[in-house]
Design a protein around this motif. Structure first.
Motif, PDB file in Angstrom:
ATOM      1  N   PHE A 184     -29.075  -5.321  26.745  1.00  0.00           N
ATOM      2  CA  PHE A 184     -28.051  -5.456  25.634  1.00  0.00           C
ATOM      3  C   PHE A 184     -27.169  -6.555  25.475  1.00  0.00           C
ATOM      4  O   PHE A 184     -27.172  -7.420  24.718  1.00  0.00           O
ATOM      5  CB  PHE A 184     -27.499  -3.907  25.176  1.00  0.00           C
ATOM      6  CG  PHE A 184     -26.609  -3.968  23.986  1.00  0.00           C
ATOM      7  CD1 PHE A 184     -26.888  -4.024  22.929  1.00  0.00           C
ATOM      8  CD2 PHE A 184     -25.226  -3.874  24.411  1.00  0.00           C
ATOM      9  CE1 PHE A 184     -26.080  -4.253  21.745  1.00  0.00           C
ATOM     10  CE2 PHE A 184     -24.344  -3.881  23.140  1.00  0.00           C
ATOM     11  CZ  PHE A 184     -24.861  -4.082  22.007  1.00  0.00           C
ATOM     12  N   HIS A 185     -26.343  -6.541  26.660  1.00  0.00           N
ATOM     13  CA  HIS A 185     -25.329  -7.527  26.577  1.00  0.00           C
ATOM     14  C   HIS A 185     -26.014  -8.944  26.944  1.00  0.00           C
ATOM     15  O   HIS A 185     -25.433 -10.071  26.399  1.00  0.00           O
ATOM     16  CB  HIS A 185     -24.467  -7.481  28.040  1.00  0.00           C
ATOM     17  CG  HIS A 185     -23.529  -6.086  27.624  1.00  0.00           C
ATOM     18  ND1 HIS A 185     -22.892  -6.059  26.586  1.00  0.00           N
ATOM     19  CD2 HIS A 185     -23.383  -5.071  28.691  1.00  0.00           C
ATOM     20  CE1 HIS A 185     -22.170  -4.827  26.770  1.00  0.00           C
ATOM     21  NE2 HIS A 185     -22.568  -4.281  28.048  1.00  0.00           N
ATOM     22  N   ASN A 186     -27.263  -8.964  27.634  1.00  0.00           N
ATOM     23  CA  ASN A 186     -27.914 -10.510  27.567  1.00  0.00           C
ATOM     24  C   ASN A 186     -28.248 -10.839  26.125  1.00  0.00           C
ATOM     25  O   ASN A 186     -28.025 -12.100  26.041  1.00  0.00           O
ATOM     26  CB  ASN A 186     -29.166 -10.000  28.464  1.00  0.00           C
ATOM     27  CG  ASN A 186     -29.985 -11.589  28.599  1.00  0.00           C
ATOM     28  OD1 ASN A 186     -29.432 -12.508  29.147  1.00  0.00           O
ATOM     29  ND2 ASN A 186     -31.116 -11.474  28.054  1.00  0.00           N
ATOM     30  N   GLN A 187     -28.454 -10.256  25.381  1.00  0.00           N
ATOM     31  CA  GLN A 187     -29.036 -10.466  23.973  1.00  0.00           C
ATOM     32  C   GLN A 187     -27.853 -10.986  23.147  1.00  0.00           C
ATOM     33  O   GLN A 187     -27.714 -12.129  22.613  1.00  0.00           O
ATOM     34  CB  GLN A 187     -29.466  -9.319  23.076  1.00  0.00           C
ATOM     35  CG  GLN A 187     -30.800  -9.055  23.538  1.00  0.00           C
ATOM     36  CD  GLN A 187     -31.144  -7.395  22.992  1.00  0.00           C
ATOM     37  OE1 GLN A 187     -31.725  -7.537  21.876  1.00  0.00           O
ATOM     38  NE2 GLN A 187     -30.934  -6.555  23.394  1.00  0.00           N
ATOM     39  N   LEU A 188     -26.309 -10.185  23.501  1.00  0.00           N
ATOM     40  CA  LEU A 188     -25.461 -10.830  22.741  1.00  0.00           C
ATOM     41  C   LEU A 188     -24.727 -12.150  23.431  1.00  0.00           C
ATOM     42  O   LEU A 188     -24.302 -12.849  22.561  1.00  0.00           O
ATOM     43  CB  LEU A 188     -24.395  -9.478  23.049  1.00  0.00           C
ATOM     44  CG  LEU A 188     -24.555  -8.415  22.271  1.00  0.00           C
ATOM     45  CD1 LEU A 188     -23.342  -7.537  22.196  1.00  0.00           C
ATOM     46  CD2 LEU A 188     -24.776  -8.697  20.535  1.00  0.00           C
ATOM     47  N   ILE A 189     -25.008 -12.308  24.552  1.00  0.00           N
ATOM     48  CA  ILE A 189     -24.505 -13.530  25.387  1.00  0.00           C
ATOM     49  C   ILE A 189     -25.481 -14.718  24.720  1.00  0.00           C
ATOM     50  O   ILE A 189     -24.929 -15.701  24.349  1.00  0.00           O
ATOM     51  CB  ILE A 189     -24.684 -13.447  26.676  1.00  0.00           C
ATOM     52  CG1 ILE A 189     -23.554 -12.628  27.347  1.00  0.00           C
ATOM     53  CG2 ILE A 189     -24.433 -14.803  27.280  1.00  0.00           C
ATOM     54  CD1 ILE A 189     -23.664 -12.289  28.925  1.00  0.00           C
ATOM     55  N   ASN A 190     -26.640 -14.441  24.585  1.00  0.00           N
ATOM     56  CA  ASN A 190     -27.551 -15.718  23.850  1.00  0.00           C
ATOM     57  C   ASN A 190     -27.469 -15.794  22.354  1.00  0.00           C
ATOM     58  O   ASN A 190     -27.389 -16.950  21.845  1.00  0.00           O
ATOM     59  CB  ASN A 190     -28.995 -15.044  24.018  1.00  0.00           C
ATOM     60  CG  ASN A 190     -29.511 -15.447  25.407  1.00  0.00           C
ATOM     61  OD1 ASN A 190     -29.319 -16.357  25.957  1.00  0.00           O
ATOM     62  ND2 ASN A 190     -30.182 -14.421  26.123  1.00  0.00           N
ATOM     63  N   LYS A 191     -26.871 -14.674  21.515  1.00  0.00           N
ATOM     64  CA  LYS A 191     -26.352 -14.802  20.220  1.00  0.00           C
ATOM     65  C   LYS A 191     -25.226 -15.537  20.223  1.00  0.00           C
ATOM     66  O   LYS A 191     -24.838 -16.461  19.332  1.00  0.00           O
ATOM     67  CB  LYS A 191     -25.953 -13.217  19.833  1.00  0.00           C
ATOM     68  CG  LYS A 191     -27.278 -12.561  19.442  1.00  0.00           C
ATOM     69  CD  LYS A 191     -28.411 -13.057  18.679  1.00  0.00           C
ATOM     70  CE  LYS A 191     -27.919 -12.907  17.037  1.00  0.00           C
ATOM     71  NZ  LYS A 191     -28.830 -13.466  16.125  1.00  0.00           N
ATOM     72  N   GLY A 192     -24.381 -15.388  21.316  1.00  0.00           N
ATOM     73  CA  GLY A 192     -23.150 -16.473  21.358  1.00  0.00           C
ATOM     74  C   GLY A 192     -23.456 -17.993  21.410  1.00  0.00           C
ATOM     75  O   GLY A 192     -22.939 -18.676  21.041  1.00  0.00           O
ATOM     76  N   LEU A 193     -24.316 -18.195  22.161  1.00  0.00           N
ATOM     77  CA  LEU A 193     -24.981 -19.587  22.475  1.00  0.00           C
ATOM     78  C   LEU A 193     -25.773 -20.149  21.186  1.00  0.00           C
ATOM     79  O   LEU A 193     -25.430 -21.248  20.825  1.00  0.00           O
ATOM     80  CB  LEU A 193     -26.055 -19.560  23.610  1.00  0.00           C
ATOM     81  CG  LEU A 193     -25.786 -19.236  25.018  1.00  0.00           C
ATOM     82  CD1 LEU A 193     -26.875 -19.131  25.789  1.00  0.00           C
ATOM     83  CD2 LEU A 193     -24.651 -20.226  25.315  1.00  0.00           C
ATOM     84  N   ASP A 194     -26.096 -19.121  20.377  1.00  0.00           N
ATOM     85  CA  ASP A 194     -26.849 -19.454  19.174  1.00  0.00           C
ATOM     86  C   ASP A 194     -25.472 -19.955  18.036  1.00  0.00           C
ATOM     87  O   ASP A 194     -25.568 -20.983  17.484  1.00  0.00           O
ATOM     88  CB  ASP A 194     -27.470 -18.545  18.446  1.00  0.00           C
ATOM     89  CG  ASP A 194     -28.813 -18.342  19.009  1.00  0.00           C
ATOM     90  OD1 ASP A 194     -29.275 -19.293  19.832  1.00  0.00           O
ATOM     91  OD2 ASP A 194     -29.304 -17.124  19.066  1.00  0.00           O
ATOM     92  N   SER A 195     -24.444 -19.122  18.133  1.00  0.00           N
ATOM     93  CA  SER A 195     -23.429 -19.496  17.494  1.00  0.00           C
ATOM     94  C   SER A 195     -22.706 -20.673  17.814  1.00  0.00           C
ATOM     95  O   SER A 195     -22.103 -21.333  17.028  1.00  0.00           O
ATOM     96  CB  SER A 195     -22.339 -18.156  17.503  1.00  0.00           C
ATOM     97  OG  SER A 195     -21.130 -18.442  16.829  1.00  0.00           O
TER      98      SER A 195
END
Length: 261
Positions: A184-195
């Motif tokens: 779950f946290h890995n997904q949010l970190i990657n979403k942060g990279l997208d942002s």
């Protein structure tokens, strides 16, 4: 005793630390019993039993006696106090929040389930699959599947006005290893990279510092991060809620322990 034996106890993390130190004492003196431990702490054997099995927390006076009888150093005392305060803080919050289990995260591992839950609390939310899909840049099929799973898990309900969250707040386990939470946290970190690439700086803030650090103080920083998340949550929920944000605080080592490179 391994942490997994205490994980389901109410105060398992505190009990785990006390038992680790108690075992060191027993290595030096194999005859040191729980009754002797109770005598040193000036409490009843049943009270000690509850503390070491994670059923009760030591109070301030007993904490000081623990430090003396188990010869805790300054760092161990600080960590014990940190665990106790964190446990009390979590217990207070849990009265207001529904705690998700490892099973819940295994069934709902993707970030968008929780984004949809929070989207339902925005002022302009519409129980329309196409609208939800557009707001979160998801396929309509993904939204439909998510809604079905959220209904099945009991995290949302159907009301005359459409879908609505069952619980006001959700929380997860803390400081206990979880493969589902890692995903779950890995997904949010990657979403942060997208942002970082996509969004202008006026609607996001991704910053970092690199500093020489004392690893023994990391638990103090984690406590600060936990308090920051609580304050950020209270602040962001003020006024009209129109968007869904993710607040990620990242604390991690860049060096490999035990190496000089």
């Amino acid at each position: 005793m391994a942490l997994r034996r205490f994980a389901r106890m109410k105060y398992g993390e505190v009990a785990e630390l006390i038992n680790k130190v108690l075992e060191k004492r027993r290595l030096r003196n194999p005859h040191y019993s729980l009754r002797a431990f109770a005598r040193d702490l000036k409490v009843s054997p049943s009270r000690v039993s509850n503390i070491v099995t994670g059923k009760a927390l030591p109070g301030k006076i007993v904490r000081r006696r623990l430090a003396t009888s188990l010869h805790l150093n300054k760092s161990e005392v600080e960590y014990l106090n940190y665990l106790i305060e964190k446990t009390r803080h979590r217990a207070k919050d849990s009265r207001k929040a529904h705690q998700l289990s490892e099973k819940d995260y295994a069934f709902l591992p993707e970030w968008y389930h929780y984004a949809i839950l929070n989207l339902m609390e925005t002022t302009s939310f519409q129980s329309d699959i196409e609208v939800i899909a557009q707001r979160l840049a998801l396929a309509p099929e993904t939204v439909q599947d998510s809604l079905n799973k959220l209904l099945k898990s009991g995290l949302i309900k159907n009301t005359p006005k459409g879908y609505a969250p069952t619980y006001k707040n959700l929380t997860s386990t803390s400081d206990i290893p979880s493969s589902a939470l890692k995903y779950f946290h890995n997904q949010l970190i990657n979403k942060g990279l997208d942002s970082l690439i996509r969004d202008p700086v006026d609607i996001r803030d991704i910053t970092s510092i690199i500093i020489p650090s004392n690893p023994e103080n990391i638990y103090k920083v984690k406590m600060l991060a936990r308090e920051f998340r609580k304050q950020a949550n209270e602040l962001l929920e003020q006024g009209e809620k129109t968007e869904v944000y993710s607040v990620c605080v990242q604390i991690y080592p860049l060096t490999q322990r035990g190496t000089s490179s």
